[in-house]
Design an enzyme around this catalytic site. Structure first.
Site, PDB file in Angstrom:
ATOM      1  NE  ARG B   7      -0.123  -0.351   4.808  1.00  0.00           N
ATOM      2  CZ  ARG B   7      -1.456   0.174   6.321  1.00  0.00           C
ATOM      3  NH1 ARG B   7      -2.420   0.631   5.995  1.00  0.00           N
ATOM      4  NH2 ARG B   7      -0.497  -0.098   6.993  1.00  0.00           N
ATOM      5  CB  SER B  33      -6.197   3.053   6.108  1.00  0.00           C
ATOM      6  OG  SER B  33      -6.753   3.143   7.091  1.00  0.00           O
ATOM      7  CD  GLU B  54     -17.402   2.738   1.288  1.00  0.00           C
ATOM      8  OE1 GLU B  54     -18.969   2.898   1.031  1.00  0.00           O
ATOM      9  OE2 GLU B  54     -16.662   2.627   2.148  1.00  0.00           O
ATOM     10  CG  PHE B  79     -15.292  -0.955   2.851  1.00  0.00           C
ATOM     11  CD1 PHE B  79     -15.659  -1.711   3.944  1.00  0.00           C
ATOM     12  CD2 PHE B  79     -13.735  -0.043   3.573  1.00  0.00           C
ATOM     13  CE1 PHE B  79     -15.964  -1.982   5.167  1.00  0.00           C
ATOM     14  CE2 PHE B  79     -13.691  -0.646   4.940  1.00  0.00           C
ATOM     15  CZ  PHE B  79     -14.167  -1.960   5.898  1.00  0.00           C
ATOM     16  CG  HIS B 104      -5.993  -2.602   5.002  1.00  0.00           C
ATOM     17  ND1 HIS B 104      -6.134  -1.201   4.217  1.00  0.00           N
ATOM     18  CD2 HIS B 104      -6.274  -2.304   5.877  1.00  0.00           C
ATOM     19  CE1 HIS B 104      -5.130  -1.165   4.957  1.00  0.00           C
ATOM     20  NE2 HIS B 104      -5.645  -1.329   6.518  1.00  0.00           N
ATOM     21  CG  ASP B 112      -7.876  -4.300  11.253  1.00  0.00           C
ATOM     22  OD1 ASP B 112      -8.575  -3.890  12.486  1.00  0.00           O
ATOM     23  OD2 ASP B 112      -8.707  -3.801  10.518  1.00  0.00           O
ATOM     24  NE  ARG B 162      -3.700  -2.687   9.331  1.00  0.00           N
ATOM     25  CZ  ARG B 162      -2.623  -2.616  10.199  1.00  0.00           C
ATOM     26  NH1 ARG B 162      -1.239  -4.138  10.043  1.00  0.00           N
ATOM     27  NH2 ARG B 162      -2.604  -2.541  11.001  1.00  0.00           N
TER      28      ARG B 162
END
Lengths: 279, 311
Positions: B7, B33, B54, B79, B104, B112, B162
């Site tokens: 990322r 993020s 989104e 998402f 991610h 998470d 991530r």
């Protein structure tokens, strides 16, 4: 060059009304020929489209993709017969093209599609997406320092899509004064009356609550429509929406306020009656 | 070996792309993020914040792209999936060059838990006509490939990760990478190991282990899932005669699925697929989850031996 047009009702209203009548005839003929399509929501929207295309939009059939054109975004893309009928009147497409509605290989797809039809600037067919697209187009115009405007047509049933309100929030946050919305408020959606499917209550207060400038008009009164378009142009500090009260199937007696003609074509007999009424 | 997260390469690519005044960044709140925030800090005038929305982000990006801009829209991989139909109907169908980045991705995302661990993104975006789907293995290759996307006249989906994993490329070696072409990292003729994303470093470790046991493997960084490098797979089928695919993704429909589809239609040969075996993830450290789910270096070694025995 300014995109603003001083309307002042200098247009020949009778001619606009006649144009809308010709469009209505094409709408019922197109759907009859295809034995499919959405005449009801096309007939409710067509007076507004005629006013916009004939008096306001800075567009050129000789150069449909010119960079600084205004954008009309038909979010309720099933009302494609209305769009095709006015694009024919404006010279973007031919009468033969109208005959290609819903026919394999024809440029008039079932739902409006920018990849197929000159003059169409958005590929619709899935409700709730056009306002976001119009917001993107409006943000681009602002970044370009261009005076071009975006006009988005939504349906009142379409307002049930959550994405509409995502875009409504974002448009106010970004103060997109060049974004203009007209809600074709014909009170009927696919299955039934909006009030029986999911009541929208006071639509105008919803938009006001999101921070939009709001006006209401009779979506079949050409003078009121012209005034509403003029008003949209006068709002420059935030996005503006006109709630146009319309009648689904307007102009054809047996289609008016009849949920059955949301997505059903007239048969031979019904076509004859409709064309007689639209003389 | 240096560790890095892919990322970060997305964020640095946006900074390098900023010299093109048509590049814009579109965010749905998670710029910190996804690392698009790096661009926001230096170019707030070309960063469009849409809040947590989104679906809206996808179509706003489409509107920008049809007006001549080059939008890079990012959020978590999972998402983006919420807006799949918007991507399908509003971006891929009219072939509008919007570049979507989902960060991610995979169970390696870790603690998470399953709600944040997309294990199906590569599969779903791969089904869309006009879409390019990439999943680079480290920050340097992510930066290099993201910059290439800006010149494409069609939409793309990029998955980034991530967490930090061993860096695969350096500034020199990365320059051979090309979208749509797999990169051969080691060569051997006993088995071909086709990997993507954070699993590329695992595949290289497995290759070292296999070599110590007298088994020679070819390891490919298949950073582009679509279009898949059919030419390379054809060559490796002739050379090695069997394959192991390795991905931090469901074994259904992603890299393993894509390779299986190609092989079975053209040159059937033994294939073992390493990935998440049709279940959701859970909270835990990425490396712990890889062991639990059969995705560790040892599992790759074992699968390689199995697939060779099936030749």
């Amino acid at each position: 060059m300014s995109n603003k047009v001083d309307i002042n009702h200098q247009f020949d209203v009778d001619e606009l009304i006649e144009t809308a009548k010709r469009c209505r005839r094409e709408i019922v003929k197109m759907t009859h020929r295809a034995s499919a399509g959405h005449p009801g929501g096309s007939l409710s929207a067509i007076d507004i489209l005629v006013a916009l295309y004939k008096t306001r939009l800075n567009i050129d059939p000789e150069s449909p993709k010119q960079q600084n054109r205004d954008r009309f975004i038909m979010s309720k893309g099933h009302a494609s017969p209305a769009v095709y009928s006015i694009l024919y009147e404006m010279g973007f497409i031919s009468h033969d093209d109208l005959n290609s509605f819903r026919v394999m290989g024809g440029i008039c797809q079932g739902h409006v599609d920018m990849k197929w039809t000159p003059g169409v600037d958005f590929s619709a067919g899935s409700l709730g997406m056009g306002l976001s697209f119009g917001l993107g187009v409006s943000l681009a115009a602002t970044m370009d320092g261009s005076s071009r405007n975006s006009f988005v047509m939504l349906g009142d049933g379409e307002l049930q899509e959550g994405q509409i309100w995502e875009a409504a929030m974002a448009a106010v946050h970004h103060e997109t004064g060049n974004l203009n919305v007209i809600v074709d408020c014909n009170r009927i959606q696919n299955d039934d009356f909006v009030d029986n499917q999911l009541r929208m209550f006071d639509i105008a207060s919803k938009w006001r609550g999101f921070g939009w400038a709001v006006m209401e008009c009779d979506g079949h009164d050409m003078r009121e429509i012209l005034t509403a378009i003029e008003w949209l142009d006068s709002v420059t500090d935030r996005p503006a929406v006109v709630i146009a009260h319309t009648i689904k199937g307007k102009g054809v007696s047996f289609m008016e306020n009849n949920p059955s003609f949301h997505g059903a074509a007239p048969n031979d007999e019904q076509l004859a009656i409709a064309l007689e009424e639209l003389k | 070996m240096t560790n890095a997260a892919s990322r970060d390469g997305y964020g640095s690519a946006l900074i390098k792309l900023a010299s093109d005044p048509k590049v814009v960044v579109v965010e749905a709140d998670l710029g910190k993020s996804t690392k698009s925030q790096l661009f926001r800090k230096s170019h707030p005038d070309r960063t469009i914040s849409l809040g947590i929305s989104e679906q809206n982000m996808m179509l706003v990006s489409a509107g920008l792209a049809t007006s001549g801009y080059k939008p890079f829209a990012s959020t978590f991989a999972i998402f983006t999936e919420r807006a799949f139909e918007q991507v399908r109907n509003g971006i891929a169908r009219p072939n509008i060059p919007v570049h979507i980045c989902g960060s991610h991705g995979g169970v390696h995302t870790g603690t998470d838990g399953s709600s944040a661990q997309s294990i199906e993104d590569l599969a779903i975006y791969r089904t869309l006509p006009n879409m390019t789907v990439i999943h680079p293995s480290d920050d340097i290759s992510t930066e290099f490939l993201t910059i290439q996307l800006a010149d494409m006249n069609s939409p793309s989906y990029t998955r980034t990760a991530r967490n930090k994993t061993p860096r695969i490329y350096d500034e020199h070696s990365v320059t051979k990478l090309q979208i749509g072409k797999g990169a051969i990292l080691t060569e051997g003729s006993d088995v071909a190991i086709i990997a993507c994303g954070v699993m590329v470093s695992k595949a290289l470790q497995a290759s070292d282990e296999l070599k110590s046991q007298g088994i020679n493997s070819t390891v490919v960084d298949m950073h582009t899932i679509k279009p898949l490098d059919h030419e390379l797979l054809t060559q490796l089928s002739d050379k090695c005669g069997c394959f192991v695919t390795v991905e931090d993704h469901s074994i259904i429909g992603g890299l393993g699925g894509a390779v299986a589809e190609f092989l079975v239609s053209n040159m059937p040969c033994p294939l073992e697929r390493i990935g998440v075996n049709d279940h959701f993830g859970e909270s835990g450290q990425g490396e712990e989850l890889f062991i639990k789910y059969g995705m560790s270096v040892e599992h790759i070694v074992s699968s390689a031996k199995t697939v060779i025995s099936r030749k």
